[in-house]
Scaffold this active site. Structure first.
Site, PDB file in Angstrom:
ATOM      1  N   SER A 142       0.869  -1.188   0.000  1.00  0.00           N
ATOM      2  CA  SER A 142       0.000   0.000   0.000  1.00  0.00           C
ATOM      3  C   SER A 142       0.900   1.230   0.000  1.00  0.00           C
ATOM      4  O   SER A 142       2.001   1.198   0.562  1.00  0.00           O
ATOM      5  CB  SER A 142      -0.868   0.017   1.260  1.00  0.00           C
ATOM      6  N   TYR A 155      -1.022  -0.759  10.235  1.00  0.00           N
ATOM      7  CA  TYR A 155      -1.186  -1.030   8.797  1.00  0.00           C
ATOM      8  C   TYR A 155       0.057  -0.585   8.022  1.00  0.00           C
ATOM      9  O   TYR A 155       0.579  -1.324   7.169  1.00  0.00           O
ATOM     10  CB  TYR A 155      -2.435  -0.301   8.306  1.00  0.00           C
TER      11      TYR A 155
HETATM   12  P1  NAP Z   1     -11.307  -6.266   1.271  1.00  0.00           P
HETATM   13  O1  NAP Z   1     -12.400  -5.799   0.356  1.00  0.00           O
HETATM   14  O2  NAP Z   1     -11.500  -6.133   2.739  1.00  0.00           O
HETATM   15  O3  NAP Z   1     -10.959  -7.797   0.892  1.00  0.00           O
HETATM   16  C1  NAP Z   1      -9.960  -8.494   1.581  1.00  0.00           C
HETATM   17  C2  NAP Z   1     -10.297  -9.966   1.577  1.00  0.00           C
HETATM   18  O4  NAP Z   1      -9.292 -10.637   2.344  1.00  0.00           O
HETATM   19  C3  NAP Z   1     -11.642 -10.272   2.245  1.00  0.00           C
HETATM   20  O5  NAP Z   1     -12.361 -11.237   1.527  1.00  0.00           O
HETATM   21  C4  NAP Z   1     -11.217 -10.793   3.609  1.00  0.00           C
HETATM   22  O6  NAP Z   1     -12.164 -11.663   4.195  1.00  0.00           O
HETATM   23  C5  NAP Z   1      -9.941 -11.530   3.251  1.00  0.00           C
HETATM   24  N1  NAP Z   1      -9.146 -11.805   4.425  1.00  0.00           N
HETATM   25  C6  NAP Z   1      -9.052 -11.076   5.562  1.00  0.00           C
HETATM   26  N2  NAP Z   1      -8.273 -11.694   6.448  1.00  0.00           N
HETATM   27  C7  NAP Z   1      -7.872 -12.862   5.889  1.00  0.00           C
HETATM   28  C8  NAP Z   1      -7.072 -13.941   6.320  1.00  0.00           C
HETATM   29  N3  NAP Z   1      -6.539 -13.966   7.558  1.00  0.00           N
HETATM   30  N4  NAP Z   1      -6.860 -14.981   5.487  1.00  0.00           N
HETATM   31  C9  NAP Z   1      -7.405 -15.001   4.247  1.00  0.00           C
HETATM   32  N5  NAP Z   1      -8.193 -13.999   3.786  1.00  0.00           N
HETATM   33  C10 NAP Z   1      -8.414 -12.942   4.591  1.00  0.00           C
HETATM   34  O7  NAP Z   1      -9.938  -5.505   0.945  1.00  0.00           O
HETATM   35  P2  NAP Z   1      -9.417  -4.823  -0.413  1.00  0.00           P
HETATM   36  O8  NAP Z   1      -9.715  -3.373  -0.320  1.00  0.00           O
HETATM   37  O9  NAP Z   1      -9.853  -5.599  -1.588  1.00  0.00           O
HETATM   38  O10 NAP Z   1      -7.848  -4.971  -0.180  1.00  0.00           O
HETATM   39  C11 NAP Z   1      -7.106  -6.050  -0.712  1.00  0.00           C
HETATM   40  C12 NAP Z   1      -5.636  -5.791  -0.412  1.00  0.00           C
HETATM   41  O11 NAP Z   1      -5.249  -4.534  -0.975  1.00  0.00           O
HETATM   42  C13 NAP Z   1      -5.312  -5.713   1.067  1.00  0.00           C
HETATM   43  O12 NAP Z   1      -4.052  -6.291   1.315  1.00  0.00           O
HETATM   44  C14 NAP Z   1      -5.264  -4.229   1.329  1.00  0.00           C
HETATM   45  O13 NAP Z   1      -4.476  -3.907   2.441  1.00  0.00           O
HETATM   46  C15 NAP Z   1      -4.656  -3.737   0.027  1.00  0.00           C
HETATM   47  N6  NAP Z   1      -4.921  -2.328  -0.265  1.00  0.00           N
HETATM   48  C16 NAP Z   1      -6.206  -1.879  -0.381  1.00  0.00           C
HETATM   49  C17 NAP Z   1      -6.394  -0.533  -0.670  1.00  0.00           C
HETATM   50  C18 NAP Z   1      -7.774   0.059  -0.823  1.00  0.00           C
HETATM   51  O14 NAP Z   1      -7.862   1.287  -0.969  1.00  0.00           O
HETATM   52  N7  NAP Z   1      -8.832  -0.729  -0.833  1.00  0.00           N
HETATM   53  C19 NAP Z   1      -5.296   0.331  -0.810  1.00  0.00           C
HETATM   54  C20 NAP Z   1      -4.025  -0.185  -0.666  1.00  0.00           C
HETATM   55  C21 NAP Z   1      -3.836  -1.522  -0.414  1.00  0.00           C
HETATM   56  P3  NAP Z   1     -13.185 -11.019   5.298  1.00  0.00           P
HETATM   57  O15 NAP Z   1     -13.975  -9.975   4.563  1.00  0.00           O
HETATM   58  O16 NAP Z   1     -14.003 -12.175   5.752  1.00  0.00           O
HETATM   59  O17 NAP Z   1     -12.313 -10.424   6.370  1.00  0.00           O
END
Ligand code: NAP
Length: 248
Positions: A142, A155
């Site tokens: 990120s 984070y």
């Molecule tokens: P999201 O919508 O919350 O999806 C994350 C997925 O990972 C969810 O299905 C979640 O399941 C699952 N997860 C959580 N804990 C887990 C575990 N221990 N083992 C296996 N799966 C697990 O997040 P996203 O926004 O798509 O983000 C995806 C990645 O991109 C993350 O690493 C995040 O930090 C990174 N990121 C996101 C952004 C942003 O703006 N969205 C920006 C920078 C980086 P549950 O829902 O059941 O917890």
């Protein structure tokens, strides 16, 4: 995209958001996908979406922060497909709080999933990549791991850790034709960011030179490049996908 078709990918956190977009875009370009998530129903839905593209998919329930659970899951994946070519470490969580209010549980849980999770899955899957002399690993970091952010010490530390981890493993595995890179997304429209108050979202939008939030497909496009033959001379790098928000 060259080098994707006919290969097998493992995507963690594939049950929704960015992980789901990466999984479906990989399938649209000809890869079969193992959708891994702690949310079994979400992983199953993603696997169904992959199958709609005509590619094979399987869903695996797994907590990436639990090394034993990852070992079990990787055994099941390798029984499904003996050769895995691509790994996208995307599973991640946020538990924001100001430093003085941050509990040990908030600190530990974020480090455990975001950083230890990438370590667990990479360690378990890289063994077969090394043996096969082929692998492409993309870790989702990120821009917060680069710039820092008030209220996100846990984070930011986890995502900065992912960058160091990426570079170390890239050096370790390059000789075996296993390439390891990171993507640093900015503000991407997913469940993780939907919870922010509108005022905060508007303030964030103003920090983005391209004047819009990113989508999961924007991040998936960068992942596809790194996993494809187009990225075959790129390793140990951190590619920003943030509309120009953080320039370094
Ligand atoms: P999201 O919508 O919350 O999806 C994350 C997925 O990972 C969810 O299905 C979640 O399941 C699952 N997860 C959580 N804990 C887990 C575990 N221990 N083992 C296996 N799966 C697990 O997040 P996203 O926004 O798509 O983000 C995806 C990645 O991109 C993350 O690493 C995040 O930090 C990174 N990121 C996101 C952004 C942003 O703006 N969205 C920006 C920078 C980086 P549950 O829902 O059941 O917890």
């Amino acid at each position: 995209m060259t080098g994707i078709e006919g290969k097998t990918a493992v995507v963690t956190g594939a049950g929704q958001g960015i992980g789901r977009d990466i999984a479906t875009q990989l399938a649209a370009n000809g890869a079969d996908v193992a959708a891994v998530d702690v949310n079994e129903a979400g992983a199953a839905e993603t696997a169904a979406l992959v199958r709609e593209t005509g590619r094979a998919a399987a869903a695996f329930r797994c907590d990436v922060g639990d090394a034993a659970d990852v070992e079990r899951c990787v055994r099941e994946i390798l029984a499904w497909r003996p050769e895995v070519h691509f790994l996208v470490n995307n599973a991640g969580i946020a538990r924001d709080n100001l430093l003085l209010r941050m509990s040990e549980a908030e600190w530990e849980s974020v480090l455990r999933v975001n950083l230890t999770g990438a370590f667990n899955v990479t360690k378990a899957l890289s063994r077969s990549m090394i043996k096969n002399r082929f692998g492409r690993i993309v870790n989702i970091s990120s821009i917060i791991g680069i710039s820092g952010n008030a209220g996100q010490a846990n984070y930011a530390a986890s995502k900065a850790g992912v960058i160091g981890f990426t570079k170390a493993v890239a050096k370790e595995l390059a000789g075996r034709n296993v390439l390891v890179n990171a993507i640093a997304p900015g503000f991407i429209e997913t469940a993780m960011t939907a919870a922010l108050p509108e005022e905060r979202r508007e303030w964030m939008r103003q920090q983005i030179p391209l004047c819009r939030f990113g989508t999961g497909r924007d991040v998936a496009a960068v992942a596809l490049f790194l996993l494809s033959d187009l990225g075959s001379y790129v390793t140990g790098q951190v590619i920003h996908c943030d509309g120009g928000m953080v320039m370094s």
